[in-house]
Design a protein around this motif. Sequence first.
Motif, PDB file in Angstrom:
ATOM      1  N   LEU A  29       0.737  -1.111   0.018  1.00  0.00           N
ATOM      2  CA  LEU A  29      -0.059   0.035   0.059  1.00  0.00           C
ATOM      3  C   LEU A  29       0.921   1.232   0.056  1.00  0.00           C
ATOM      4  O   LEU A  29       0.405   2.408  -0.728  1.00  0.00           O
ATOM      5  CB  LEU A  29      -1.002  -0.007   1.136  1.00  0.00           C
ATOM      6  N   LEU A  30       1.889   1.303   0.844  1.00  0.00           N
ATOM      7  CA  LEU A  30       2.761   2.429   0.792  1.00  0.00           C
ATOM      8  C   LEU A  30       3.635   2.704  -0.600  1.00  0.00           C
ATOM      9  O   LEU A  30       3.816   3.886  -1.028  1.00  0.00           O
ATOM     10  CB  LEU A  30       4.052   2.313   1.784  1.00  0.00           C
ATOM     11  N   GLU A  36       5.465  11.031   0.011  1.00  0.00           N
ATOM     12  CA  GLU A  36       5.382  11.846   1.234  1.00  0.00           C
ATOM     13  C   GLU A  36       4.361  11.334   2.439  1.00  0.00           C
ATOM     14  O   GLU A  36       4.677  11.547   3.756  1.00  0.00           O
ATOM     15  CB  GLU A  36       4.660  13.147   0.851  1.00  0.00           C
ATOM     16  N   TYR A  37       3.570  10.429   1.815  1.00  0.00           N
ATOM     17  CA  TYR A  37       2.689   9.755   3.119  1.00  0.00           C
ATOM     18  C   TYR A  37       3.524   8.889   3.959  1.00  0.00           C
ATOM     19  O   TYR A  37       2.953   8.584   4.977  1.00  0.00           O
ATOM     20  CB  TYR A  37       1.493   8.754   2.219  1.00  0.00           C
ATOM     21  N   ARG A  38       4.807   8.425   3.899  1.00  0.00           N
ATOM     22  CA  ARG A  38       5.499   7.723   4.628  1.00  0.00           C
ATOM     23  C   ARG A  38       5.855   8.476   6.076  1.00  0.00           C
ATOM     24  O   ARG A  38       6.141   7.963   6.955  1.00  0.00           O
ATOM     25  CB  ARG A  38       6.726   7.248   3.935  1.00  0.00           C
ATOM     26  N   LEU A  43      -0.571   6.576   9.597  1.00  0.00           N
ATOM     27  CA  LEU A  43      -0.773   5.259   8.608  1.00  0.00           C
ATOM     28  C   LEU A  43       0.005   4.021   8.908  1.00  0.00           C
ATOM     29  O   LEU A  43      -0.543   3.220   8.196  1.00  0.00           O
ATOM     30  CB  LEU A  43      -0.265   5.841   7.326  1.00  0.00           C
ATOM     31  N   ARG A  44       1.098   4.016   9.630  1.00  0.00           N
ATOM     32  CA  ARG A  44       1.490   2.861  10.000  1.00  0.00           C
ATOM     33  C   ARG A  44       0.886   2.153  11.391  1.00  0.00           C
ATOM     34  O   ARG A  44       0.835   1.004  11.471  1.00  0.00           O
ATOM     35  CB  ARG A  44       3.049   2.939  10.359  1.00  0.00           C
ATOM     36  N   THR A  49      -5.992   2.922   7.702  1.00  0.00           N
ATOM     37  CA  THR A  49      -6.234   4.236   7.497  1.00  0.00           C
ATOM     38  C   THR A  49      -5.148   4.430   6.002  1.00  0.00           C
ATOM     39  O   THR A  49      -5.398   4.952   5.241  1.00  0.00           O
ATOM     40  CB  THR A  49      -5.403   5.345   8.432  1.00  0.00           C
ATOM     41  N   LEU A  50      -4.112   3.625   6.129  1.00  0.00           N
ATOM     42  CA  LEU A  50      -3.114   3.627   4.856  1.00  0.00           C
ATOM     43  C   LEU A  50      -4.076   2.955   3.608  1.00  0.00           C
ATOM     44  O   LEU A  50      -4.196   3.610   2.724  1.00  0.00           O
ATOM     45  CB  LEU A  50      -2.019   2.871   5.073  1.00  0.00           C
TER      46      LEU A  50
END
Length: 132
Positions: A29-30, A36-38, A43-44, A49-50
């Motif tokens: 998914l990442l 930038e979402y990392r 999210l983790r 949510t991810l």
Amino acid sequence: MSAHVPPGWPAQVHPPGTDRFEDTAMAWLLELVPPEYRRYGVLRRYPLTLARMARHHVAASVEAAREGFRTARVDLGALVPPHGIDAVMDTYRREGARLVALQEAIALVETAMRAIADPDDPAHRRPFTPKL
């Protein structure tokens, strides 16, 4: 991996119920969202949510590809030769199909994640049933 998964299940993600399911799902998914979402720990901490953000991101890409396909001939007709327009249209067709398949794969993974997210909360529990 010997567990059965439904058609369209991403090869990079281990089947639900295996030890590495959540890790491989998160890594996959990442790869689908902007880098930038990392940066966002939420999210983790909450993999659903991810999955949700990936679903929305890919849905927006599908819509953008559809809009590009609908408007390419008019927008590019005076700027690109006919064979170039044909190539652009073919690119939109191929990429659109890839994105739709990706959207369906995300839905499968998200459904599997929901099934194990919180077993005590029926509002968040949807059984994962492989469709073979």
